[in-house]
Motif scaffolding. Structure first.
Motif, PDB file in Angstrom:
ATOM      1  N   THR A   1      50.498  22.693  51.536  1.00  0.00           N
ATOM      2  CA  THR A   1      51.729  22.555  50.574  1.00  0.00           C
ATOM      3  C   THR A   1      51.073  23.758  49.325  1.00  0.00           C
ATOM      4  OG1 THR A   1      52.774  20.679  51.523  1.00  0.00           O
ATOM      5  CG2 THR A   1      53.196  21.415  49.146  1.00  0.00           C
ATOM      6  N   LEU A   2      50.031  23.040  48.906  1.00  0.00           N
ATOM      7  CA  LEU A   2      49.456  23.796  47.551  1.00  0.00           C
ATOM      8  C   LEU A   2      49.163  25.095  47.744  1.00  0.00           C
ATOM      9  CD1 LEU A   2      47.493  20.598  46.208  1.00  0.00           C
ATOM     10  CD2 LEU A   2      49.626  21.312  45.430  1.00  0.00           C
ATOM     11  N   TYR A   3      48.409  25.475  48.831  1.00  0.00           N
ATOM     12  CA  TYR A   3      47.909  26.878  49.113  1.00  0.00           C
ATOM     13  C   TYR A   3      49.145  27.795  49.283  1.00  0.00           C
ATOM     14  CZ  TYR A   3      42.988  25.379  49.303  1.00  0.00           C
ATOM     15  OH  TYR A   3      41.802  25.167  49.057  1.00  0.00           O
ATOM     16  N   ALA A   4      50.306  27.243  49.656  1.00  0.00           N
ATOM     17  CA  ALA A   4      51.659  27.906  50.131  1.00  0.00           C
ATOM     18  C   ALA A   4      52.198  28.057  48.646  1.00  0.00           C
ATOM     19  CB  ALA A   4      52.528  27.297  50.757  1.00  0.00           C
ATOM     20  N   LYS A   5      52.316  26.988  47.751  1.00  0.00           N
ATOM     21  CA  LYS A   5      52.868  27.077  46.441  1.00  0.00           C
ATOM     22  C   LYS A   5      52.366  26.054  45.702  1.00  0.00           C
ATOM     23  CE  LYS A   5      57.287  28.109  44.214  1.00  0.00           C
ATOM     24  NZ  LYS A   5      58.410  28.379  44.450  1.00  0.00           N
ATOM     25  N   PRO A   6      51.600  26.080  44.448  1.00  0.00           N
ATOM     26  CA  PRO A   6      51.581  27.362  43.772  1.00  0.00           C
ATOM     27  C   PRO A   6      50.656  28.528  44.137  1.00  0.00           C
ATOM     28  CG  PRO A   6      50.182  25.667  42.745  1.00  0.00           C
ATOM     29  CD  PRO A   6      50.998  24.972  44.122  1.00  0.00           C
TER      30      PRO A   6
ATOM     31  N   LEU B   1      42.564  26.385  57.169  1.00  0.00           N
ATOM     32  CA  LEU B   1      44.068  26.270  57.352  1.00  0.00           C
ATOM     33  C   LEU B   1      44.621  27.562  57.874  1.00  0.00           C
ATOM     34  CD1 LEU B   1      46.499  24.382  56.584  1.00  0.00           C
ATOM     35  CD2 LEU B   1      46.434  25.253  54.340  1.00  0.00           C
ATOM     36  N   HIS B   2      44.196  28.703  57.374  1.00  0.00           N
ATOM     37  CA  HIS B   2      44.515  29.902  58.031  1.00  0.00           C
ATOM     38  C   HIS B   2      44.020  29.986  59.536  1.00  0.00           C
ATOM     39  CE1 HIS B   2      44.210  34.300  58.845  1.00  0.00           C
ATOM     40  NE2 HIS B   2      45.238  34.575  58.235  1.00  0.00           N
ATOM     41  N   ASP B   3      43.232  29.913  59.902  1.00  0.00           N
ATOM     42  CA  ASP B   3      42.584  29.632  61.528  1.00  0.00           C
ATOM     43  C   ASP B   3      43.486  28.937  62.208  1.00  0.00           C
ATOM     44  OD1 ASP B   3      40.653  31.187  60.623  1.00  0.00           O
ATOM     45  OD2 ASP B   3      38.831  30.010  60.986  1.00  0.00           O
ATOM     46  N   ARG B   4      43.939  27.844  61.745  1.00  0.00           N
ATOM     47  CA  ARG B   4      44.945  26.837  62.495  1.00  0.00           C
ATOM     48  C   ARG B   4      46.058  27.355  62.538  1.00  0.00           C
ATOM     49  NH1 ARG B   4      46.505  20.842  60.400  1.00  0.00           N
ATOM     50  NH2 ARG B   4      44.817  20.312  61.683  1.00  0.00           N
ATOM     51  N   CYS B   5      46.746  28.108  61.583  1.00  0.00           N
ATOM     52  CA  CYS B   5      48.153  28.721  61.754  1.00  0.00           C
ATOM     53  C   CYS B   5      47.838  29.915  62.518  1.00  0.00           C
ATOM     54  CB  CYS B   5      48.379  29.198  60.353  1.00  0.00           C
ATOM     55  SG  CYS B   5      48.881  27.911  59.287  1.00  0.00           S
ATOM     56  N   VAL B   6      46.742  30.552  62.534  1.00  0.00           N
ATOM     57  CA  VAL B   6      46.636  31.925  63.487  1.00  0.00           C
ATOM     58  C   VAL B   6      46.610  31.419  65.022  1.00  0.00           C
ATOM     59  CG1 VAL B   6      45.231  33.880  64.146  1.00  0.00           C
ATOM     60  CG2 VAL B   6      45.875  33.396  61.544  1.00  0.00           C
ATOM     61  N   ASP B   7      45.815  30.257  65.199  1.00  0.00           N
ATOM     62  CA  ASP B   7      45.732  29.937  66.637  1.00  0.00           C
ATOM     63  C   ASP B   7      46.932  29.496  67.121  1.00  0.00           C
ATOM     64  OD1 ASP B   7      42.823  30.552  66.348  1.00  0.00           O
ATOM     65  OD2 ASP B   7      42.338  28.588  66.067  1.00  0.00           O
TER      66      ASP B   7
ATOM     67  N   ALA C   1      58.835  34.936  69.486  1.00  0.00           N
ATOM     68  CA  ALA C   1      58.294  33.658  69.285  1.00  0.00           C
ATOM     69  C   ALA C   1      57.412  33.555  68.219  1.00  0.00           C
ATOM     70  CB  ALA C   1      57.329  33.603  70.567  1.00  0.00           C
ATOM     71  N   TYR C   2      56.913  34.691  67.651  1.00  0.00           N
ATOM     72  CA  TYR C   2      56.258  34.945  66.603  1.00  0.00           C
ATOM     73  C   TYR C   2      56.900  34.683  65.306  1.00  0.00           C
ATOM     74  CZ  TYR C   2      52.798  36.370  62.916  1.00  0.00           C
ATOM     75  OH  TYR C   2      52.233  36.211  61.665  1.00  0.00           O
ATOM     76  N   LEU C   3      58.164  35.220  65.111  1.00  0.00           N
ATOM     77  CA  LEU C   3      58.938  35.195  63.958  1.00  0.00           C
ATOM     78  C   LEU C   3      59.387  33.766  63.775  1.00  0.00           C
ATOM     79  CD1 LEU C   3      60.754  38.562  63.796  1.00  0.00           C
ATOM     80  CD2 LEU C   3      59.033  37.625  62.157  1.00  0.00           C
ATOM     81  N   GLU C   4      59.924  33.225  64.928  1.00  0.00           N
ATOM     82  CA  GLU C   4      60.465  31.883  64.786  1.00  0.00           C
ATOM     83  C   GLU C   4      59.338  30.807  64.679  1.00  0.00           C
ATOM     84  OE1 GLU C   4      62.679  30.944  68.510  1.00  0.00           O
ATOM     85  OE2 GLU C   4      64.506  32.170  67.822  1.00  0.00           O
ATOM     86  N   PHE C   5      58.161  30.984  65.125  1.00  0.00           N
ATOM     87  CA  PHE C   5      57.038  30.174  64.888  1.00  0.00           C
ATOM     88  C   PHE C   5      56.699  30.083  63.439  1.00  0.00           C
ATOM     89  CE2 PHE C   5      52.541  28.964  64.364  1.00  0.00           C
ATOM     90  CZ  PHE C   5      52.683  27.561  64.827  1.00  0.00           C
ATOM     91  N   THR C   6      56.548  31.409  63.047  1.00  0.00           N
ATOM     92  CA  THR C   6      55.999  31.662  61.477  1.00  0.00           C
ATOM     93  C   THR C   6      56.960  31.083  60.443  1.00  0.00           C
ATOM     94  OG1 THR C   6      54.623  33.425  62.449  1.00  0.00           O
ATOM     95  CG2 THR C   6      54.834  33.292  59.913  1.00  0.00           C
ATOM     96  N   THR C   7      58.122  31.353  60.883  1.00  0.00           N
ATOM     97  CA  THR C   7      59.077  31.012  59.701  1.00  0.00           C
ATOM     98  C   THR C   7      59.865  29.783  60.064  1.00  0.00           C
ATOM     99  OG1 THR C   7      60.946  31.905  61.023  1.00  0.00           O
ATOM    100  CG2 THR C   7      59.809  33.601  59.568  1.00  0.00           C
ATOM    101  N   ALA C   8      59.502  28.941  60.992  1.00  0.00           N
ATOM    102  CA  ALA C   8      59.795  27.453  61.109  1.00  0.00           C
ATOM    103  C   ALA C   8      59.394  26.852  59.899  1.00  0.00           C
ATOM    104  CB  ALA C   8      59.227  27.001  62.357  1.00  0.00           C
ATOM    105  N   ASP C   9      58.348  27.076  59.413  1.00  0.00           N
ATOM    106  CA  ASP C   9      57.902  26.284  58.004  1.00  0.00           C
ATOM    107  C   ASP C   9      57.332  27.394  57.090  1.00  0.00           C
ATOM    108  OD1 ASP C   9      56.250  25.136  56.244  1.00  0.00           O
ATOM    109  OD2 ASP C   9      55.646  23.595  57.444  1.00  0.00           O
TER     110      ASP C   9
ATOM    111  N   ARG D   1      55.793  27.404  54.530  1.00  0.00           N
ATOM    112  CA  ARG D   1      54.417  27.258  54.155  1.00  0.00           C
ATOM    113  C   ARG D   1      53.315  28.249  55.100  1.00  0.00           C
ATOM    114  NH1 ARG D   1      54.066  20.891  53.997  1.00  0.00           N
ATOM    115  NH2 ARG D   1      54.914  21.536  55.957  1.00  0.00           N
ATOM    116  N   ARG D   2      53.816  28.113  56.377  1.00  0.00           N
ATOM    117  CA  ARG D   2      52.902  28.670  57.388  1.00  0.00           C
ATOM    118  C   ARG D   2      52.909  30.253  56.996  1.00  0.00           C
ATOM    119  NH1 ARG D   2      55.323  27.124  62.107  1.00  0.00           N
ATOM    120  NH2 ARG D   2      54.367  25.527  62.054  1.00  0.00           N
ATOM    121  N   ALA D   3      54.065  30.792  56.919  1.00  0.00           N
ATOM    122  CA  ALA D   3      54.465  32.121  56.692  1.00  0.00           C
ATOM    123  C   ALA D   3      53.706  32.637  55.525  1.00  0.00           C
ATOM    124  CB  ALA D   3      56.039  32.306  56.698  1.00  0.00           C
TER     125      ALA D   3
END
Length: 180
Positions: free
Chosen positions: A6-11, A46-52, A79-87, A89-91
């Motif tokens: 949450t925090l790395y996404a915003k702020p 965190l980045h590695d988890r999102c990418v994996d 698949a990529y857009l739906e997964f990435t934009t589902a949250d 923060r991930r995007a």
């Protein structure tokens, strides 16, 4: 990890201190340092988890896609857009903070781009492409276009619909790979 998500996404990464992370996670600084060498290591994890997770989602979609280049392109992009934009923060972590973090995620970002380029190359390998074009460079170019579309989705005042992003990305990929 949840607090950092949450925090790395915003702020954002630059504005998030160890103290703020620990306060949000309700852990001591000592407990934090028992798990991570610093906030950079946490961002990397965190980045590695999102990418994996996104690679898994795309690989699954490609495996289940119709055996046509057009079918694979549409399935992989959706698949990529739906997964990435589902949250959001991930995007944001994958497409904004990865750039804002400076050198911290340079290697991780390069590994991610390389992994996605290999997916594009493998998914399109059985299909003809202009002989003068380097398939890897085409893959890198269309990945860059997709990243910019996601940044637009994240930062725009009038956020485009996911279906619109998919349509534009499919068009770009299709034209680049010769499917449309």
């Amino acid at each position: 990890m949840t607090a950092a998500y949450t925090l790395y996404a915003k702020p954002g990464f630059a504005a998030t201190t160890i103290e703020r992370l620990c306060s949000e996670a309700r852990i001591s600084n000592r407990a934090f340092y028992e798990c991570f060498g610093g906030r950079e290591d946490l961002l990397q994890a965190l980045h590695d988890r999102c990418v994996d997770e996104s690679l898994e989602a795309v690989a699954k979609a490609l495996h289940e896609a119709p055996n046509s280049l057009d079918g694979r392109v549409k399935a992989g992009i959706r698949a990529y857009l739906e997964f990435t934009t589902a949250d959001w923060r991930r995007a944001r972590i994958m497409h904004v903070e990865v750039r804002r973090s400076g050198d911290i995620l340079t290697l991780s970002r390069q590994r991610a781009v390389d992994a996605f380029a290999r997916l594009v190359e493998e998914a399109s390998a059985d299909f003809p492409m202009a002989a003068t074009l380097n398939r890897r460079l085409v893959a890198l170019g269309i990945i860059g276009a997709l990243q910019e579309l996601l940044i637009e989705w994240l930062l725009s005042d009038e956020q485009p619909e996911i279906d619109e992003l998919v349509a534009v990305a499919v068009h770009i990929f299709g034209r680049s790979l010769g499917t449309s």
